[in-house]
Design an enzyme around this catalytic site. Sequence first.
Site, PDB file in Angstrom:
ATOM      1  N   HIS A   1       0.842  -1.195   0.000  1.00  0.00           N
ATOM      2  CA  HIS A   1       0.000   0.000   0.000  1.00  0.00           C
ATOM      3  C   HIS A   1       0.877   1.245   0.000  1.00  0.00           C
ATOM      4  CE1 HIS A   1      -2.377   3.177   2.283  1.00  0.00           C
ATOM      5  NE2 HIS A   1      -3.105   2.964   1.206  1.00  0.00           N
ATOM      6  N   SER A   2       0.608   2.139  -0.944  1.00  0.00           N
ATOM      7  CA  SER A   2       1.204   3.472  -0.946  1.00  0.00           C
ATOM      8  C   SER A   2       2.730   3.415  -0.984  1.00  0.00           C
ATOM      9  CB  SER A   2       0.691   4.245   0.273  1.00  0.00           C
ATOM     10  OG  SER A   2       0.966   5.617   0.157  1.00  0.00           O
ATOM     11  N   GLN A   3       3.391   3.940   0.036  1.00  0.00           N
ATOM     12  CA  GLN A   3       4.857   3.993   0.067  1.00  0.00           C
ATOM     13  C   GLN A   3       5.492   2.621  -0.058  1.00  0.00           C
ATOM     14  OE1 GLN A   3       6.357   3.354   3.638  1.00  0.00           O
ATOM     15  NE2 GLN A   3       8.300   2.993   2.602  1.00  0.00           N
TER      16      GLN A   3
END
Length: 371
Positions: free
Chosen positions: A206-208
Site C-alpha cells: 500500500h502506498s509507500q
Amino acid sequence: MQFKKTNRFWIFSLILLLSACTSLPDKPVPSRSFFYVGGSYVGSPGKEIMQGQMYVEKLQPQQVKQPYPLVLIHGAAQTATNWMMTPDGRKGWAEHFLELGYVVYMVDQPARGRSAWHPEVNGKLRMYTAPQIEQLFTAAATLGNWPQAKLHTQWPGSGRRGDATFDAFYATQVESLLSDVETQTLSQAAGAALLDKIGPAILLTHSQSGPLGWVIAESRPQKIKGIVSIEPSGPPFHNNAPGNPKARAWGVADIPLTYEPKVTAPEQIKTQVQTSPDSQGLIGCTLQAEPPRQLVNFRQFPILITVSESSYHAPYDHCTAAYLKQAGAPIDFIRLPERGIRGNGHMVMLEKNNLEIADFLHQWMVSKIKP
C-alpha cells in the site's frame, strides 16, 4: 464502546488462545506468533549493533484454504496496526483474510515501529502532521485540492482533529525514514529473507510500500506468486507535485531494477511524456521511449494495481500501471468505481467498506494466482 474500539484485536487474539487451549490435540487451531528476519551487525569491534532487521507477525488459520500466504506491507507513517482493526473498532483485513483461509504475515518495515531504528546508521526520519493527514487521507472532500477529492465519502467520521476516529488513527502514526533509497534497500534485503524463510507468497502493498513490492520481487522473483499493489508510490520518475520533482529514478523504484537491454545507470532509461492525458482529471504519463526496455524479473507473476475513486492517487496511478505493462509485466489496473466500489480515499483498509474491498482483492487473487 471505548472498550470495543481499543481492544477488538486483543479480544480476537484471546479467542485464538482459548481455542488452542480447549480444542482437541489433533484439531487444527488458529495461532499467532512473531519473529524477525534479516539484519546485520554493524559498528566497531566491541560496539556492534544489529540493524535492518524486520518484525514479522504471523496469523495461522484453523484451516489453511489458500495455496499461498499473504504478506501485508504497510505504507508511510504506518505500521502493521493498519491491518489489525479500523480506528473505529471494526474488523481489519488481517482477521478477514485469516477467516478466508490465508496464512497472514504482517510486517513493520525496517527502522519502523517494532523494527529498530538507529539514527547513526539509518539516517533521518520524517513525520506527517495532523493537517497533512486530514487533507490527504481523512477529510479530502473538504480539504483536498485534486480533481477527485470531493468524491470522498467512506471515511468513518468527520476526518478532523477532535473526532474520536481521527484521533485514534492519528495516534497510530509514526516516523518513517526520510530516505526512500535507504527504505527500499533495507526492505529489499529483509523481504528477501522473509521469502527465504516462508517460501512462495503473495505480496500486498500500500502506498509507500508499493516500490517495496517491486524491489523485493526484483530480489526473489521465483518466490513471488502475485503482487497486489494498492495505490503505489508514483508516478514513474517524478512526484505529482508543483514542479514535478524527480523521484524513482529507475522508473518505479529508487534503487536498481534489472532491465533488458541492460541498464547500468538510470540515465540510460530514455523517457517521453504523453502529449495529452488519457482523460480529464488525469496527468500525462512519463513512459519509456520506444522501444521500451523490459523488466525481466516481473514476467512470471500477475500484478494488480488498484486506485480508489477520490484518492490523491486517482490522477496518476494509471501511469505506474502503464509503465509496468510497457515493460512487459502482466498487469491488471482497476479503478474501484469500475467494480461499483465508490467514495473511497487512500486508506481503503480502514474505511467504512473495507471488507468489501478486501473481498474484491480476494476474488482477484483466486482468479489470477494458481497453485
